[in-house]
Design an enzyme around this catalytic site. Structure first.
Site, short mmCIF file in Angstrom:
data_model
loop_
_atom_site.label_atom_id
_atom_site.label_comp_id
_atom_site.label_asym_id
_atom_site.label_seq_id
_atom_site.Cartn_x
_atom_site.Cartn_y
_atom_site.Cartn_z
N TYR A 182 0.86 -1.20 0.00
CA TYR A 182 0.00 0.00 0.00
C TYR A 182 0.88 1.23 0.00
O TYR A 182 1.89 1.27 0.72
CB TYR A 182 -0.91 0.03 1.25
CG TYR A 182 -2.35 -0.15 0.88
CD1 TYR A 182 -2.97 0.74 0.00
CD2 TYR A 182 -3.12 -1.19 1.39
CE1 TYR A 182 -4.29 0.58 -0.37
CE2 TYR A 182 -4.44 -1.36 1.03
CZ TYR A 182 -5.02 -0.46 0.15
OH TYR A 182 -6.31 -0.61 -0.21
N LYS A 223 -2.85 1.78 -24.88
CA LYS A 223 -3.38 1.79 -26.26
C LYS A 223 -2.20 1.91 -27.21
O LYS A 223 -1.34 1.02 -27.23
CB LYS A 223 -4.41 2.91 -26.41
CG LYS A 223 -5.63 2.74 -25.48
CD LYS A 223 -6.68 3.78 -25.76
CE LYS A 223 -7.96 3.52 -24.98
NZ LYS A 223 -7.97 4.17 -23.65
N1 DSN Z 1 -12.47 1.75 -24.16
C1 DSN Z 1 -11.71 2.81 -24.79
C2 DSN Z 1 -11.81 2.75 -26.27
O1 DSN Z 1 -12.09 1.68 -26.78
O2 DSN Z 1 -11.63 3.74 -26.95
C3 DSN Z 1 -12.11 4.11 -24.29
O3 DSN Z 1 -12.38 4.06 -22.94
#
Ligand code: DSN
Length: 487
Positions: free
Chosen positions: A74, A283
């Site tokens: 933590y 991403k």
């Molecule tokens: N889930 C993401 C996307 O697919 O763009 C955004 O939160």
């Protein structure tokens, strides 16, 4: 077709294989179903065309970093100032992650604690409110810090905070839930107004945006998107924000990899223009699932209070993996990767256009291609399901002024980051467009009566799924996921 690009981790695949084999054997002794599902997930990801624009494949180094005892600690608070004892190693982890983020993005300040993109946006909202609204409120109330406020003070503060305005891109134009969409907290805690895109071109209209901002006078102008297939001029957004006295917050979750990889520079790089920039790390940036906030100095103190204001204890193992991913993104090879992501999106878009498909905005200049599937007589839901039957993994998405609403939708959003990591190039993405068009041309909505058609049910012509699977298997084999990694 072969690839000329090395997937991340290929040079230590034997060591990673040994680590994963051992880890799965250990998991198997406790809960074999989890070991089996983990193995199956790798097989499924290896065998499908992953085109979800928000997904990628993190390197084994990033993934392995998450599986350690850093998870057991933590560490609420900030670097060197924690609410728990024994955080000396987490301090190192968080400092290294923040240092890489500052260096990579050229940001004066970085906060590595947010668990997700939504958390990062909540931290940003509260930091902006605390800086722009709370500070005079606190002074009036004779308090130095939010912790000094009484319940009555909070009541007065809530009234002030609740009257603030936020303006972001509408969901159907490509914005995100957290940019003021009504069912999300951002659409409830703020008075909100959306800006859209030009109905003819589908492109952002900066003059219309400026006129709307002059009229609405938002405290926060949000830039960024989840499904807009074009670049944004963040210098212009900053001009508009300055003119109306707004704080410019940019959510670069989708395109952070293109910023890190120097595909978006100058006016297209949000970091020097925005007061606060948020992102996810998983991403196009190709890291672990998580968030980051970057801020100009006047907002950094408030962002640093993200925990305990909005966040619980930081995920130290994930912050460690963010540090590893950011270190990878600082390598020259990441710039080459980011450029290929954008080039491949162009190839995919051209592949669709030359086969007669309609794209929102007529093309792309980022990593996203948004296909309008109404010209195939389908809803997004039908197209998404038929593509999945053929091993093509995508997600349905609204298009501007969508006639089918947010559930069925009329679009399919494609993204190139994941398959580019596998080594796909322009020729493979042209072939992907051909396969997608093949599936959609061979899908019919089911009839519901003399004139009606289902929005969900469909029939895929016999043999289509098998044909597409066979064609993609060839490309997937030539561009293996985690090459050399055997379980
Ligand atoms: N889930 C993401 C996307 O697919 O763009 C955004 O939160």
């Amino acid at each position: 077709m072969t690839s000329s690009t090395a997937a991340p981790g290929a040079d230590y695949a034997d060591t990673a294989s040994a680590a994963y084999r051992a880890a799965l054997q250990v998991i198997e002794t406790v809960e074999p179903r989890i070991a089996a599902a983990t193995r199956k997930e790798l097989a499924d990801q290896r065998d499908s065309l992953k085109l979800i624009a928000s997904e990628n494949y993190a390197s084994p180094a990033v993934l392995l970093t998450m599986g350690t005892w850093l998870s057991d600690k933590y560490a609420e608070g900030t670097i060197g100032h924690r609410f728990y004892a024994g955080c000396q190693n987490v301090d190192v982890v968080e400092s290294v992650a923040a240092e890489h983020a500052r260096e990579l993005f050229g940001a004066p300040y970085a906060y590595a604690q947010p668990h997700s993109g939504i958390d990062a946006n909540l931290v940003a909202f509260w930091a902006i409110l605390a800086t722009r609204v709370e500070a005079p409120g606190l002074a009036e109330l004779g308090a130095k810090h939010v912790n000094d406020l009484s319940e009555a003070d909070w009541e007065s503060l809530r009234n002030k905070l609740g009257n603030q305005r936020l303006m972001g891109m509408s969901l159907d134009a490509g914005g995100h839930l957290t940019h003021g969409f009504r069912p999300n907290i951002s659409g409830k805690m703020f008075h909100q107004r959306s800006y859209g895109t030009d109905p003819e071109t589908g492109l952002l209209d900066y003059d219309a945006l400026a006129a709307a901002a002059r009229e609405f006078k938002p405290l926060i102008l949000v830039g960024g998107y989840s499904a807009y297939p074009r670049r944004v001029d963040f210098a212009k957004l900053r001009e508009i924000a300055d003119e109306v006295g707004a704080t410019l917050m940019v959510d670069m979750a989708h395109f952070a990899g293109l910023v890190a990889g120097k595909v978006f520079t100058g006016d297209e790089d949000p970091v020097p223009h925005a007061h606060v920039t948020t992102t996810t790390t998983h991403k196009s940036l190709r890291g672990p699932r998580g968030g980051l906030v970057l801020a100009q100095p006047e907002y950094s103190d408030a962002v640093d209070k993200g925990c305990p204001m909005v966040l619980g204890g930081p995920l130290s193992h994930v912050m460690a993996a963010k540090a590893v991913a950011l270190a990878e993104a600082r390598q020259p090879s990441f710039q080459a990767y980011a450029q290929r992501v954008a080039d491949n999106a162009k190839s995919l878009a051209e592949g669709f256009l030359k086969r007669g498909a309609r794209l929102v905005t007529g093309g792309t200049d980022n990593h996203i291609v948004l296909l309008d599937v109404t010209s195939f007589g389908l809803t997004g839901r039908q197209a998404e399901s038929a593509l999945l039957d053929a091993g093509v993994v995508t997600n349905r998405n609204s298009i501007p002024a969508d006639p089918n609403g947010a559930w069925y939708t009329s679009g399919i959003r494609f993204g190139t980051p994941a398959l580019t990591t596998r080594g796909f190039g322009a020729a493979e993405f042209d072939r992907v467009a051909e396969l997608v068009v093949d599936v959609l041309q061979n899908t019919q909505p089911n009839s519901t009566g003399p004139t009606g058609f289902s929005k969900a049910k469909y029939t895929l012509a016999d043999g289509t799924a098998e044909r597409v699977h066979a064609a993609s298997a060839e490309m997937l084999a030539a561009n293996p996921l985690y090459p050399g990694l055997t379980l």
